[in-house]
Design an enzyme around this catalytic site. Structure first.
Site, mmCIF file in Angstrom:
data_model
loop_
_atom_site.group_PDB
_atom_site.id
_atom_site.type_symbol
_atom_site.label_atom_id
_atom_site.label_comp_id
_atom_site.label_asym_id
_atom_site.label_seq_id
_atom_site.Cartn_x
_atom_site.Cartn_y
_atom_site.Cartn_z
ATOM 1 N N ARG A 236 0.855 -1.185 0.000
ATOM 2 C CA ARG A 236 0.000 0.000 0.000
ATOM 3 C C ARG A 236 0.892 1.237 0.000
ATOM 4 O O ARG A 236 1.988 1.220 0.564
ATOM 5 C CB ARG A 236 -0.875 0.043 1.268
ATOM 6 C CG ARG A 236 -2.096 -0.835 1.214
ATOM 7 C CD ARG A 236 -3.150 -0.271 0.258
ATOM 8 N NE ARG A 236 -4.333 -1.086 0.240
ATOM 9 C CZ ARG A 236 -4.569 -2.104 -0.600
ATOM 10 N NH1 ARG A 236 -3.679 -2.413 -1.510
ATOM 11 N NH2 ARG A 236 -5.698 -2.775 -0.544
ATOM 12 N N HIS A 284 -1.265 0.723 -9.531
ATOM 13 C CA HIS A 284 -1.922 -0.185 -8.572
ATOM 14 C C HIS A 284 -2.648 -1.323 -9.310
ATOM 15 O O HIS A 284 -3.843 -1.523 -9.130
ATOM 16 C CB HIS A 284 -2.914 0.584 -7.670
ATOM 17 C CG HIS A 284 -3.357 -0.206 -6.470
ATOM 18 N ND1 HIS A 284 -3.664 0.370 -5.258
ATOM 19 C CD2 HIS A 284 -3.558 -1.534 -6.298
ATOM 20 C CE1 HIS A 284 -4.034 -0.571 -4.393
ATOM 21 N NE2 HIS A 284 -3.983 -1.747 -5.005
HETATM 22 P P1 NDP Z 1 -1.919 -11.443 4.690
HETATM 23 O O1 NDP Z 1 -2.798 -10.898 5.749
HETATM 24 O O2 NDP Z 1 -2.102 -12.860 4.255
HETATM 25 O O3 NDP Z 1 -0.381 -11.314 5.152
HETATM 26 C C1 NDP Z 1 0.118 -10.188 5.800
HETATM 27 C C2 NDP Z 1 1.542 -10.488 6.256
HETATM 28 O O4 NDP Z 1 2.094 -9.277 6.805
HETATM 29 C C3 NDP Z 1 1.608 -11.537 7.349
HETATM 30 O O5 NDP Z 1 2.724 -12.380 7.166
HETATM 31 C C4 NDP Z 1 1.803 -10.707 8.624
HETATM 32 O O6 NDP Z 1 2.485 -11.371 9.667
HETATM 33 C C5 NDP Z 1 2.639 -9.565 8.086
HETATM 34 N N1 NDP Z 1 2.537 -8.395 8.954
HETATM 35 C C6 NDP Z 1 1.446 -7.658 9.248
HETATM 36 N N2 NDP Z 1 1.754 -6.672 10.116
HETATM 37 C C7 NDP Z 1 3.083 -6.800 10.367
HETATM 38 C C8 NDP Z 1 3.998 -6.093 11.203
HETATM 39 N N3 NDP Z 1 3.614 -5.054 11.959
HETATM 40 N N4 NDP Z 1 5.285 -6.514 11.224
HETATM 41 C C9 NDP Z 1 5.680 -7.566 10.480
HETATM 42 N N5 NDP Z 1 4.872 -8.275 9.673
HETATM 43 C C10 NDP Z 1 3.583 -7.897 9.625
HETATM 44 O O7 NDP Z 1 -2.024 -10.455 3.468
HETATM 45 P P2 NDP Z 1 -1.786 -10.751 1.910
HETATM 46 O O8 NDP Z 1 -0.475 -11.417 1.768
HETATM 47 O O9 NDP Z 1 -2.958 -11.393 1.319
HETATM 48 O O10 NDP Z 1 -1.742 -9.246 1.335
HETATM 49 C C11 NDP Z 1 -0.803 -8.306 1.795
HETATM 50 C C12 NDP Z 1 -1.166 -6.915 1.306
HETATM 51 O O11 NDP Z 1 -0.913 -6.800 -0.081
HETATM 52 C C13 NDP Z 1 -2.639 -6.514 1.427
HETATM 53 O O12 NDP Z 1 -2.955 -6.132 2.753
HETATM 54 C C14 NDP Z 1 -2.755 -5.374 0.446
HETATM 55 O O13 NDP Z 1 -2.472 -4.151 1.088
HETATM 56 C C15 NDP Z 1 -1.649 -5.665 -0.570
HETATM 57 N N6 NDP Z 1 -2.200 -5.969 -1.895
HETATM 58 C C16 NDP Z 1 -1.871 -5.164 -2.954
HETATM 59 C C17 NDP Z 1 -2.353 -5.445 -4.217
HETATM 60 C C18 NDP Z 1 -1.948 -4.635 -5.389
HETATM 61 O O14 NDP Z 1 -2.532 -4.799 -6.465
HETATM 62 N N7 NDP Z 1 -0.938 -3.787 -5.293
HETATM 63 C C19 NDP Z 1 -3.237 -6.584 -4.458
HETATM 64 C C20 NDP Z 1 -3.504 -7.363 -3.286
HETATM 65 C C21 NDP Z 1 -2.997 -7.053 -2.053
HETATM 66 P P3 NDP Z 1 1.854 -12.685 10.384
HETATM 67 O O15 NDP Z 1 1.913 -13.769 9.323
HETATM 68 O O16 NDP Z 1 2.760 -12.969 11.510
HETATM 69 O O17 NDP Z 1 0.457 -12.317 10.751
HETATM 70 C C1 OXD Z 2 -5.832 -4.871 -3.120
HETATM 71 C C2 OXD Z 2 -6.364 -5.743 -4.131
HETATM 72 O O1 OXD Z 2 -6.019 -5.115 -1.928
HETATM 73 O O2 OXD Z 2 -6.354 -5.375 -5.323
HETATM 74 O O3 OXD Z 2 -5.167 -3.894 -3.519
HETATM 75 O O4 OXD Z 2 -6.779 -6.864 -3.812
#
Ligand code: NDP
Ligand code: OXD
Length: 321
Positions: A236, A284
């Site tokens: 993000r 994005h």
């Molecule tokens: P998940 O919830 O599956 O994974 C999030 C990961 O981040 C977990 O491993 C979590 O740790 C870690 N995490 C969260 N907070 C912290 C912290 N404070 N310190 C260290 N690690 C942390 O999310 P996804 O993998 O599905 O997606 C990740 C992000 O990707 C989404 O939230 C979204 O913002 C972004 N995204 C962007 C897209 C785009 O088109 N650019 C499309 C889709 C998603 P733990 O495993 O220990 O909980």
């Molecule tokens: C996001 C998505 O979270 O596209 O950005 O899924």
């Protein structure tokens, strides 16, 4: 008795994500359930049992007294849960193979572009210069993936299979075959110190806002064939301190950046990122998933829920993701 209706509330759609397209997809997968595109379609608020949303207007979901679950039509829920009037019902996010595969494509493509010196090769082509440079092996480059959730794990695994030295960083400790895992604040320093290409796939929460900043960039390893480290952010825009990225690119703390997300989207015309020679940007769309896949996922979750089975991928509101 008729089935609880599904409200579809979409803001900021693109061609692929237009509200009308979503309505058509949901209508085709929710056979005998009313699907109402709001605002616009006629429906009684008390008939709405489910909502499928992308950046709904704050307060809009509070109008449905019989809401049972909300389906966020993307993986990241930061925009949705910023609404302090959200009803107290489960929030489900997208975690499906189609989205994961597309994000892994983005990450692998950008890691390879930097590793294989594509910006230099494109420049050489433009100038009609035939000047191959030494190409090092993938095993000489350490990639560090911030976030080892649905997306981070998959990207890390594919990068590992390409021969990169891969590490990951998460909130809680993990053990993943062939991936060096670090967690929490104590693990961050070590994780950064061995990373040449930093890939960010974190969710945006109060703990992660502006985590991509000068202090973090200056702890990355500079002793690889790349020289200055590289940043790839597809999490993000709020995760990045944009002034720090620009100044770190300009003073050499960072060698290059691939950015898919920005603090302000669409990226304003006056942003320096547009024409920065060390930036590769995209609008994005790292994982621009097909509404057909997501609507089928939502419809099957509703069926599952109505059959008394738990919903998958429910957001933990205390963690914020
Ligand atoms: P998940 O919830 O599956 O994974 C999030 C990961 O981040 C977990 O491993 C979590 O740790 C870690 N995490 C969260 N907070 C912290 C912290 N404070 N310190 C260290 N690690 C942390 O999310 P996804 O993998 O599905 O997606 C990740 C992000 O990707 C989404 O939230 C979204 O913002 C972004 N995204 C962007 C897209 C785009 O088109 N650019 C499309 C889709 C998603 P733990 O495993 O220990 O909980
Ligand atoms: C996001 C998505 O979270 O596209 O950005 O899924």
């Amino acid at each position: 008795m008729s089935k609880a209706a599904l409200a579809v509330l979409i803001n900021g759609g693109t061609d692929n994500w237009s509200p009308q397209r979503w309505k058509e997809r949901f209508t085709s997968v929710c056979e005998d359930r009313q699907v109402a595109l709001l605002p616009g379609d006629a429906c009684r608020p008390e008939d709405i049992g489910y909502a499928a949303v992308w950046k709904p207007t704050p307060g809009a979901l509070a109008a449905f007294p019989n809401l049972k679950a909300v389906f966020n039509l993307g993986a990241g829920v930061d925009a949705l849960i910023a609404d302090k009037t959200l009803p107290n019902v489960p929030i489900v996010r997208v975690a499906i193979g189609d989205l994961t595969g597309r994000m892994t494509e983005y990450v692998v493509m950008h890691v390879l572009m930097h590793h294989r010196q594509q910006p230099y090769l494109s420049q050489s082509q433009q100038n009609k210069i035939w000047a191959p440079r030494h190409q090092w092996a993938a095993s000489e480059i350490s990639v560090g993936v911030m976030g080892l959730g649905t997306l981070g794990r998959d990207a890390a695994d594919v990068l590992k299979r390409l021969g990169f030295r891969v590490a990951g960083w998460s909130a809680s400790p993990k053990s993943l075959p062939g991936i060096e895992c670090f967690s929490g604040q104590t693990g961050l320093k070590q994780f950064l110190a061995r990373t040449n290409i930093l890939v960010c796939l974190l969710p945006l929460t109060p703990d992660t806002r502006h985590i991509l900043n000068r202090s973090v960039f200056s702890q990355l390893d500079r002793n690889s064939p790349l020289g200055a480290p590289v940043l790839i952010n597809a999490g993000r825009g709020g995760l990045q301190n944009e002034a720090d990225i620009l100044s770190c690119l300009d003073d050499g703390t960072l060698g290059a950046a691939s950015l898919d997300v920005f603090e302000s989207e669409p990226l304003p015309a006056q942003s320096l990122f547009w024409s920065h020679p060390k930036v590769i940007l995209s609008p994005h769309n790292a994982a621009d998933t097909d509404p057909t896949e997501i609507s089928a996922y939502v419809a099957s979750q509703i069926e599952q829920f109505e059959a008394g089975r738990p919903l998958d991928n429910v957001v933990d509101l205390t963690r914020g993701y």
